[in-house]
Design a protein around this motif. Structure first.
Motif: not given
Length: 237
Positions: A100-105, A153-160
Motif C-alpha cells: 500500500s501507499v497513502h494520501g490524506d483528506g 489508504e487515506m489518513c484522517k486528521g492532523k499529525h499529533a
C-alpha cells in the motif's frame, strides 16, 4: 594464497541506532517488548503501510510499517519507475503482506510527507542517486500500486505523533496448543488517531533486504524535515 574475502559489515544494533540518533539531537531509549502494550501480531490481511501515526479509512492496520509503505522499498533500492513499483507490490504480496501507499483528506496523494519529500528531491543530499525523485507523480504512483494489486489508504486528521517507535522485534514466541507448543509471529504497532506515534518496523527492512543504515537515517531525516518529535523508543525482545 587464495583470494582475500571481505568480511561482511557487522549488523547495526539498537545501541548503534541510539548513538546515531543522539548525535542528531534526539532523545532515544531502548525498551523491552514485554513493556510495550501497543505491540500486536502482524496479520496477513494487514497492509504494509506507512509509518504515519494518524487514523486511516479501513481496519486492516496490523501490517508492517515502512516509510511511505512500498515507496520505502523503491527509494532504498533506487527504483524509479511505475513498472518497478508494480514489481515491488508483487514481491510484497508474495512475502505475505498487502502492499500500500497513502494520501490524506479527500485524496491528496502528497498527503504522505515522506512521499512528498522523495518526489520533490528532498532526500538527494543523503544519496544523490537513490534520493533523486522517481519518474512518476504521486497520483501515478498510487495508480501503479493499484495496478500491481496493492491498496491506497487515506489518513484522517492532523499529525499529533508523540514519539517514534523503532521496532526491532522480528518475531515473538507464543504457545498455541499442546501439540504445537511454539509458534513465531511478527509484531507491529497499529495506528491510533487519539494516541499517535510514528512506527518504523526495522525488522521489515531486513526482511526485504534493504540497506538498513541508509533506511534508518532516511527515517530520522523524514521526521526531522517534517517537524516531528525527535524522540525514539527502540523496541527489542
Amino acid at each position: 594464497m587464495g583470494p582475500c574475502l571481505a568480511k561482511p559489515a557487522p549488523e547495526l544494533t539498537p545501541e548503534d541506532v541510539v548513538g546515531v540518533l543522539q548525535d542528531r539531537g534526539w532523545t532515544a531509549e531502548i525498551v523491552k517488548a514485554a513493556d510495550v502494550a501497543d505491540l500486536v501480531d502482524v496479520s496477513p490481511t494487514g497492509y504494509l503501510k506507512c509509518v504515519d501515526g494518524r487514523a486511516v479509512d479501513h481496519n486492516n492496520t496490523a501490517g508492517p510499517k515502512m516509510l511511505g509503505g512500498v515507496y520505502a522499498i523503491a527509494h532504498n533500492r533506487g527504483k524509479k519507475t511505475t513498472a518497478d513499483l508494480e514489481a515491488i507490490c508483487a514481491e510484497v504480496a508474495k512475502a505475505g503482506h498487502v502492499p500500500s501507499v497513502h494520501g490524506d483528506g479527500d485524496g491528496n496523494m502528497l498527503g504522505c510527507g515522506y512521499c512528498k519529500l522523495w518526489l520533490t528531491g528532498k532526500f538527494a543530499d543523503l544519496d544523490p542517486v537513490k534520493g533523486a525523485p522517481p519518474t512518476y507523480s504521486a497520483d501515478e504512483g498510487a495508480a501503479a500500486v493499484k495496478s500491481g494489486g496493492g491498496k491506497v489508504e487515506m489518513c484522517k486528521g492532523k499529525h499529533a505523533e508523540k514519539f517514534v517507535y523503532i521496532n526491532f522485534v522480528a518475531d515473538k514466541v507464543r504457545s498455541i496448543s499442546h501439540w504445537f507448543p511454539y509458534d513465531r509471529v511478527r509484531v507491529t504497532v497499529e495506528p491510533n488517531g487519539d494516541n499517535q506515534k510514528f512506527v518504523v518496523d526495522a525488522w521489515c527492512a531486513k526482511k526485504f533486504k534493504l540497506d538498513i543504515p541508509s533506511y534508518l537515517v532516511t527515517a530520522a531525516a523524514t521526521v526531522e524535515r517534517l517537524g516531528g518529535p525527535k524522540i525514539a523508543k527502540l523496541v527489542v525482545p
